[in-house]
Design a protein around this motif. Sequence first.
Motif, PDB file in Angstrom:
ATOM      1  N   GLU B  32       0.821  -1.207   0.000  1.00  0.00           N
ATOM      2  CA  GLU B  32       0.000   0.000   0.000  1.00  0.00           C
ATOM      3  C   GLU B  32       0.857   1.260   0.000  1.00  0.00           C
ATOM      4  O   GLU B  32       0.582   2.216  -0.720  1.00  0.00           O
ATOM      5  CB  GLU B  32      -0.915   0.009   1.230  1.00  0.00           C
ATOM      6  N   ARG B  33       1.888   1.268   0.800  1.00  0.00           N
ATOM      7  CA  ARG B  33       2.746   2.451   0.867  1.00  0.00           C
ATOM      8  C   ARG B  33       3.435   2.682  -0.465  1.00  0.00           C
ATOM      9  O   ARG B  33       3.552   3.825  -0.925  1.00  0.00           O
ATOM     10  CB  ARG B  33       3.761   2.290   2.004  1.00  0.00           C
ATOM     11  N   LYS B  34       3.861   1.605  -1.088  1.00  0.00           N
ATOM     12  CA  LYS B  34       4.486   1.748  -2.402  1.00  0.00           C
ATOM     13  C   LYS B  34       3.488   2.327  -3.393  1.00  0.00           C
ATOM     14  O   LYS B  34       3.813   3.203  -4.184  1.00  0.00           O
ATOM     15  CB  LYS B  34       4.929   0.375  -2.927  1.00  0.00           C
ATOM     16  N   ALA B  35       2.269   1.814  -3.342  1.00  0.00           N
ATOM     17  CA  ALA B  35       1.253   2.256  -4.294  1.00  0.00           C
ATOM     18  C   ALA B  35       0.962   3.740  -4.138  1.00  0.00           C
ATOM     19  O   ALA B  35       0.849   4.470  -5.122  1.00  0.00           O
ATOM     20  CB  ALA B  35      -0.028   1.456  -4.090  1.00  0.00           C
ATOM     21  N   ILE B  36       0.858   4.180  -2.910  1.00  0.00           N
ATOM     22  CA  ILE B  36       0.554   5.592  -2.677  1.00  0.00           C
ATOM     23  C   ILE B  36       1.714   6.461  -3.137  1.00  0.00           C
ATOM     24  O   ILE B  36       1.527   7.481  -3.795  1.00  0.00           O
ATOM     25  CB  ILE B  36       0.237   5.833  -1.193  1.00  0.00           C
ATOM     26  N   LEU B  37       2.911   6.046  -2.808  1.00  0.00           N
ATOM     27  CA  LEU B  37       4.083   6.802  -3.242  1.00  0.00           C
ATOM     28  C   LEU B  37       4.139   6.864  -4.764  1.00  0.00           C
ATOM     29  O   LEU B  37       4.390   7.924  -5.350  1.00  0.00           O
ATOM     30  CB  LEU B  37       5.353   6.144  -2.703  1.00  0.00           C
ATOM     31  N   ALA B  38       3.852   5.743  -5.391  1.00  0.00           N
ATOM     32  CA  ALA B  38       3.883   5.694  -6.849  1.00  0.00           C
ATOM     33  C   ALA B  38       2.858   6.651  -7.441  1.00  0.00           C
ATOM     34  O   ALA B  38       3.127   7.373  -8.398  1.00  0.00           O
ATOM     35  CB  ALA B  38       3.615   4.269  -7.328  1.00  0.00           C
ATOM     36  N   ALA B  39       1.694   6.667  -6.851  1.00  0.00           N
ATOM     37  CA  ALA B  39       0.633   7.546  -7.334  1.00  0.00           C
ATOM     38  C   ALA B  39       1.078   8.998  -7.266  1.00  0.00           C
ATOM     39  O   ALA B  39       0.833   9.790  -8.170  1.00  0.00           O
ATOM     40  CB  ALA B  39      -0.628   7.346  -6.504  1.00  0.00           C
ATOM     41  N   ILE B  40       1.764   9.322  -6.176  1.00  0.00           N
ATOM     42  CA  ILE B  40       2.235  10.695  -6.024  1.00  0.00           C
ATOM     43  C   ILE B  40       3.323  10.986  -7.049  1.00  0.00           C
ATOM     44  O   ILE B  40       3.323  12.034  -7.691  1.00  0.00           O
ATOM     45  CB  ILE B  40       2.771  10.906  -4.600  1.00  0.00           C
ATOM     46  N   TYR B  59      -4.364   8.231   4.541  1.00  0.00           N
ATOM     47  CA  TYR B  59      -4.048   9.298   5.485  1.00  0.00           C
ATOM     48  C   TYR B  59      -2.833   8.953   6.325  1.00  0.00           C
ATOM     49  O   TYR B  59      -1.961   9.780   6.553  1.00  0.00           O
ATOM     50  CB  TYR B  59      -5.241   9.592   6.388  1.00  0.00           C
ATOM     51  N   ARG B  60      -2.781   7.714   6.779  1.00  0.00           N
ATOM     52  CA  ARG B  60      -1.651   7.327   7.613  1.00  0.00           C
ATOM     53  C   ARG B  60      -0.348   7.437   6.823  1.00  0.00           C
ATOM     54  O   ARG B  60       0.672   7.911   7.331  1.00  0.00           O
ATOM     55  CB  ARG B  60      -1.870   5.908   8.148  1.00  0.00           C
ATOM     56  N   THR B  61      -0.407   7.053   5.568  1.00  0.00           N
ATOM     57  CA  THR B  61       0.802   7.122   4.750  1.00  0.00           C
ATOM     58  C   THR B  61       1.164   8.560   4.403  1.00  0.00           C
ATOM     59  O   THR B  61       2.332   8.932   4.376  1.00  0.00           O
ATOM     60  CB  THR B  61       0.608   6.300   3.459  1.00  0.00           C
ATOM     61  N   LEU B  62       0.156   9.359   4.156  1.00  0.00           N
ATOM     62  CA  LEU B  62       0.431  10.762   3.850  1.00  0.00           C
ATOM     63  C   LEU B  62       1.196  11.397   5.003  1.00  0.00           C
ATOM     64  O   LEU B  62       2.131  12.166   4.788  1.00  0.00           O
ATOM     65  CB  LEU B  62      -0.868  11.521   3.596  1.00  0.00           C
ATOM     66  N   ASN B  63       0.816  11.072   6.207  1.00  0.00           N
ATOM     67  CA  ASN B  63       1.533  11.637   7.350  1.00  0.00           C
ATOM     68  C   ASN B  63       2.997  11.244   7.342  1.00  0.00           C
ATOM     69  O   ASN B  63       3.870  12.051   7.648  1.00  0.00           O
ATOM     70  CB  ASN B  63       0.857  11.226   8.657  1.00  0.00           C
ATOM     71  N   LEU B  64       3.257  10.017   6.971  1.00  0.00           N
ATOM     72  CA  LEU B  64       4.651   9.584   6.886  1.00  0.00           C
ATOM     73  C   LEU B  64       5.383  10.356   5.794  1.00  0.00           C
ATOM     74  O   LEU B  64       6.508  10.813   5.981  1.00  0.00           O
ATOM     75  CB  LEU B  64       4.722   8.086   6.581  1.00  0.00           C
ATOM     76  N   LEU B  65       4.724  10.498   4.666  1.00  0.00           N
ATOM     77  CA  LEU B  65       5.354  11.187   3.540  1.00  0.00           C
ATOM     78  C   LEU B  65       5.630  12.646   3.873  1.00  0.00           C
ATOM     79  O   LEU B  65       6.605  13.229   3.400  1.00  0.00           O
ATOM     80  CB  LEU B  65       4.474  11.067   2.297  1.00  0.00           C
ATOM     81  N   VAL B  66       4.780  13.208   4.678  1.00  0.00           N
ATOM     82  CA  VAL B  66       5.001  14.592   5.097  1.00  0.00           C
ATOM     83  C   VAL B  66       6.235  14.671   5.980  1.00  0.00           C
ATOM     84  O   VAL B  66       7.116  15.504   5.768  1.00  0.00           O
ATOM     85  CB  VAL B  66       3.778  15.137   5.865  1.00  0.00           C
ATOM     86  N   GLN B  67       6.316  13.766   6.931  1.00  0.00           N
ATOM     87  CA  GLN B  67       7.465  13.778   7.841  1.00  0.00           C
ATOM     88  C   GLN B  67       8.758  13.563   7.080  1.00  0.00           C
ATOM     89  O   GLN B  67       9.819  13.995   7.490  1.00  0.00           O
ATOM     90  CB  GLN B  67       7.322  12.680   8.889  1.00  0.00           C
TER      91      GLN B  67
END
Lengths: 158, 158
Positions: B32-40, B59-67
Amino acid sequence: MISTPALPPESSTEAKRFEAFLRAKKLKLTRERKAILAAIARKAPHFDAENRVSRATVYRTLNLLVQCGLVQKNSLGSSHACYEASHGREPHDHMICLQCGKVFDFYRTDLAALQNDLCQDRVFAPLYHNLQIFGLCADCITGADEKFIREQVARINT
Amino acid sequence: MISTPALPPESSTEAKRFEAFLRAKKLKLTRERKAILAAIARKAPHFDAENRVSRATVYRTLNLLVQCGLVQKNSLGSSHACYEASHGREPHDHMICLQCGKVFDFYRTDLAALQNDLCQDRVFAPLYHNLQIFGLCADCITGADEKFIREQVARINT
DNA sequence: TTTTTTGCAAATCGTTTGCACGCTG
DNA sequence: CAGCGTGCAAACGATTTGCAAAAAA
């Protein structure tokens, strides 16, 4: 109980401005609108004293106050916002830590000038600005994963 | 189905950064994290392609990506926010009309320098900024209550 | 296997809206 | 008196959280 003192000059200025605004828009000056404006003028924290006014009305009135410039609404496309009275507001800005969320205020007098400068070549009348700088605060930089963070900062700041 | 092509250089850079971040925090690199990152990375509008990932996880992943600095989260004390990929983002800012809500983008290369300048005397590592200028756009200034608005602008800008 | 993650659904929270009644101009 | 404004309660939309099942290390 204290007899009602004369209102401080600022609030009557604000009241006049609001009244003029309402008149120009053919809107009515109701008891609720006066109460909300008064609460803002006296810098009431979160309009505590205005519990008698319904939330819906508070929001409706805040929108009017924003249009009239007495209240600043900070948001960016989101449906949430942050309202702040313009009155007596030191024009300050914020540094926000991405790691811990802490917010630091800072003041720069030259930012207002910048704001006008930015708008000079386009048809846009600036009323106020809001500058947020995101990054990492001292505590978070010296934390466990310092190396990683520094690398990150270096990468982005180039 | 297409055989998996080599990822474009940018996304592999981003992927590496994210992986390093997760490793440093002892977190796991999930599908899931890979997929979200890829989408971005591929600038997918609103993560449409990631419907299989639950909202909570996004949302949980977005928070990580922000950090980790790969995504910018713009807000101001409010619980709502506006997420935007850092990658390939032209550092632009916004002028927002208080009357009609329209948002105008503008670009100023010197604002990044200003940002660093502002932080030079304090312990704060800036990653990016967000400048919003609120005011009135051309259409709204030339509207019916022009006189009133001009007066307002004049008053506040002094 | 151990620990972290995910998905779901329910819970929040700020904000908006429809509607019938009340008040201002 | 004609509208505009208000309160209420329900609707909303973004975000969060508890918990049991699923996946990564």
